[in-house]
Motif scaffolding. Sequence first.
Motif, mmCIF file in Angstrom:
data_model
loop_
_atom_site.group_PDB
_atom_site.id
_atom_site.type_symbol
_atom_site.label_atom_id
_atom_site.label_comp_id
_atom_site.label_asym_id
_atom_site.label_seq_id
_atom_site.Cartn_x
_atom_site.Cartn_y
_atom_site.Cartn_z
ATOM 1 N N ALA A 76 0.713 -1.134 -0.194
ATOM 2 C CA ALA A 76 -0.273 0.061 -0.458
ATOM 3 C C ALA A 76 1.282 1.129 -0.003
ATOM 4 O O ALA A 76 0.294 2.438 -0.576
ATOM 5 C CB ALA A 76 -0.950 0.137 0.567
ATOM 6 N N ASN A 77 1.820 1.473 0.642
ATOM 7 C CA ASN A 77 2.850 2.313 0.933
ATOM 8 C C ASN A 77 3.191 2.954 -0.394
ATOM 9 O O ASN A 77 3.575 3.708 -0.731
ATOM 10 C CB ASN A 77 3.820 2.290 2.123
ATOM 11 C CG ASN A 77 4.253 3.435 2.237
ATOM 12 O OD1 ASN A 77 4.029 4.727 2.136
ATOM 13 N ND2 ASN A 77 5.863 3.625 2.095
ATOM 14 N N GLY A 92 2.010 14.869 -0.653
ATOM 15 C CA GLY A 92 2.002 15.193 0.848
ATOM 16 C C GLY A 92 0.912 14.103 0.976
ATOM 17 O O GLY A 92 0.172 14.704 1.925
ATOM 18 N N MET A 93 -0.079 13.644 0.199
ATOM 19 C CA MET A 93 -1.334 12.697 0.795
ATOM 20 C C MET A 93 -0.223 11.709 1.705
ATOM 21 O O MET A 93 0.181 11.078 1.122
ATOM 22 C CB MET A 93 -2.141 12.882 -0.332
ATOM 23 C CG MET A 93 -1.809 11.878 -1.196
ATOM 24 S SD MET A 93 -2.676 10.964 -2.804
ATOM 25 C CE MET A 93 -2.261 8.942 -3.387
ATOM 26 N N ASN A 140 -2.719 15.886 16.334
ATOM 27 C CA ASN A 140 -3.578 15.951 15.389
ATOM 28 C C ASN A 140 -2.267 15.905 13.743
ATOM 29 O O ASN A 140 -2.302 15.396 12.719
ATOM 30 C CB ASN A 140 -3.996 17.091 14.399
ATOM 31 C CG ASN A 140 -5.450 17.054 14.905
ATOM 32 O OD1 ASN A 140 -6.092 16.132 15.556
ATOM 33 N ND2 ASN A 140 -6.241 18.421 15.545
ATOM 34 N N VAL A 141 -0.435 15.394 14.706
ATOM 35 C CA VAL A 141 0.358 14.860 13.738
ATOM 36 C C VAL A 141 1.189 13.937 14.257
ATOM 37 O O VAL A 141 1.232 13.758 14.975
ATOM 38 C CB VAL A 141 1.004 16.448 13.844
ATOM 39 C CG1 VAL A 141 2.524 16.191 12.869
ATOM 40 C CG2 VAL A 141 0.882 17.954 14.259
ATOM 41 N N LEU A 142 0.292 13.020 13.032
ATOM 42 C CA LEU A 142 1.287 12.075 13.291
ATOM 43 C C LEU A 142 2.790 12.168 12.951
ATOM 44 O O LEU A 142 3.415 13.001 11.944
ATOM 45 C CB LEU A 142 0.990 11.466 11.218
ATOM 46 C CG LEU A 142 -0.604 10.835 11.935
ATOM 47 C CD1 LEU A 142 -1.456 9.858 10.437
ATOM 48 C CD2 LEU A 142 -1.392 10.559 12.716
ATOM 49 N N LEU A 143 3.275 10.678 13.023
ATOM 50 C CA LEU A 143 4.466 10.609 13.345
ATOM 51 C C LEU A 143 5.206 10.220 11.791
ATOM 52 O O LEU A 143 6.239 10.383 11.466
ATOM 53 C CB LEU A 143 5.189 9.761 14.704
ATOM 54 C CG LEU A 143 5.210 10.746 16.256
ATOM 55 C CD1 LEU A 143 5.582 9.445 16.923
ATOM 56 C CD2 LEU A 143 6.110 11.692 16.267
ATOM 57 N N LYS A 149 6.897 7.975 3.577
ATOM 58 C CA LYS A 149 8.686 7.809 3.089
ATOM 59 C C LYS A 149 8.611 6.670 2.447
ATOM 60 O O LYS A 149 7.598 5.393 2.900
ATOM 61 C CB LYS A 149 8.891 7.565 4.791
ATOM 62 C CG LYS A 149 8.653 6.987 5.615
ATOM 63 C CD LYS A 149 8.848 8.051 7.314
ATOM 64 C CE LYS A 149 8.479 7.067 8.419
ATOM 65 N NZ LYS A 149 9.224 7.104 9.684
ATOM 66 N N LYS A 150 9.456 5.906 2.487
ATOM 67 C CA LYS A 150 9.638 4.799 2.150
ATOM 68 C C LYS A 150 10.254 3.649 2.548
ATOM 69 O O LYS A 150 9.142 2.408 2.840
ATOM 70 C CB LYS A 150 10.741 4.463 0.608
ATOM 71 C CG LYS A 150 10.744 5.251 -0.905
ATOM 72 C CD LYS A 150 12.056 5.067 -1.217
ATOM 73 C CE LYS A 150 11.880 5.761 -2.767
ATOM 74 N NZ LYS A 150 12.545 5.575 -3.133
ATOM 75 N N LYS A 151 10.325 3.939 3.947
ATOM 76 C CA LYS A 151 10.472 2.537 5.037
ATOM 77 C C LYS A 151 9.401 3.043 6.399
ATOM 78 O O LYS A 151 9.818 4.581 6.544
ATOM 79 C CB LYS A 151 12.501 2.438 5.206
ATOM 80 C CG LYS A 151 11.825 1.405 5.945
ATOM 81 C CD LYS A 151 12.107 0.522 5.516
ATOM 82 C CE LYS A 151 12.275 -1.365 6.455
ATOM 83 N NZ LYS A 151 12.383 -1.838 6.193
ATOM 84 N N LEU A 152 8.646 1.875 6.316
ATOM 85 C CA LEU A 152 7.522 2.748 7.313
ATOM 86 C C LEU A 152 8.304 1.532 8.920
ATOM 87 O O LEU A 152 8.268 0.115 8.832
ATOM 88 C CB LEU A 152 6.247 2.222 6.947
ATOM 89 C CG LEU A 152 5.785 3.050 6.366
ATOM 90 C CD1 LEU A 152 4.322 2.797 6.069
ATOM 91 C CD2 LEU A 152 5.312 4.760 6.720
#
Length: 217
Positions: A76-77, A92-93, A140-143, A149-152
């Motif tokens: 999915a990423n 940015g989505m 409201n801000v996610l880490l 980013k490519k690596k989660l």
Amino acid sequence: MKNSKVIWTVKTECGPIRKKNEDAVYPDKSGTSDLPIKAGIFDGMGGHKKGEVASLIASEVMNSRFEEITEYVNLANKNILDYQNQHSEAMGMGTTMTIIEIDQEKVLHLAHVGDSRCYVLNNRNLIQLTKDENVPGYQNVLLQALGTKKKLSVQTMDLRLFKGDVILLCTDGLYNEIGDEYLKKKLQEGISADTLVSEVLLQEPKDNITAIIINII
């Protein structure tokens, strides 16, 4: 051994304040089946930057078949990043992704990125399996989120379930409006996702609200 059955209910609503619903849910309709089952919840972000596309891309990956649950998140990423590369207006989505697979032995496998949640009601105890990934002091801000980013770093967990257990997947638009004690009481009463979301709508929530409730029978 007799195969366990599950009944699930699903509901997603835009809410009275947001202009569009950026949440997605899998499966997108209520139903019943034997195990195994997959389910997921996806909270798109980006507003004008196509958050609803990011969450939809993530939900569609659930139609694939993987041995490892984290592979759904990785694909999915990749698909969201690829979409952004092909559509500059979508840069940015992103989206959260909280997914489960319950196998025939009633073991729940969880993979999670973001701040949607997975709860299990077991023997009158409500357990939050996921950890919210928000910047401290900025709810409201996610880490991290898919598409950023490519690596989660994917949270994972395996949990043995039992007959009578209830699983709730929900976005922050729902849990920000009600407390855990309220959730516990309603799940014990056997509430459906449709009714739970309808009750939250009475609070005039600021965000989209989405829930899946799965009952092991």
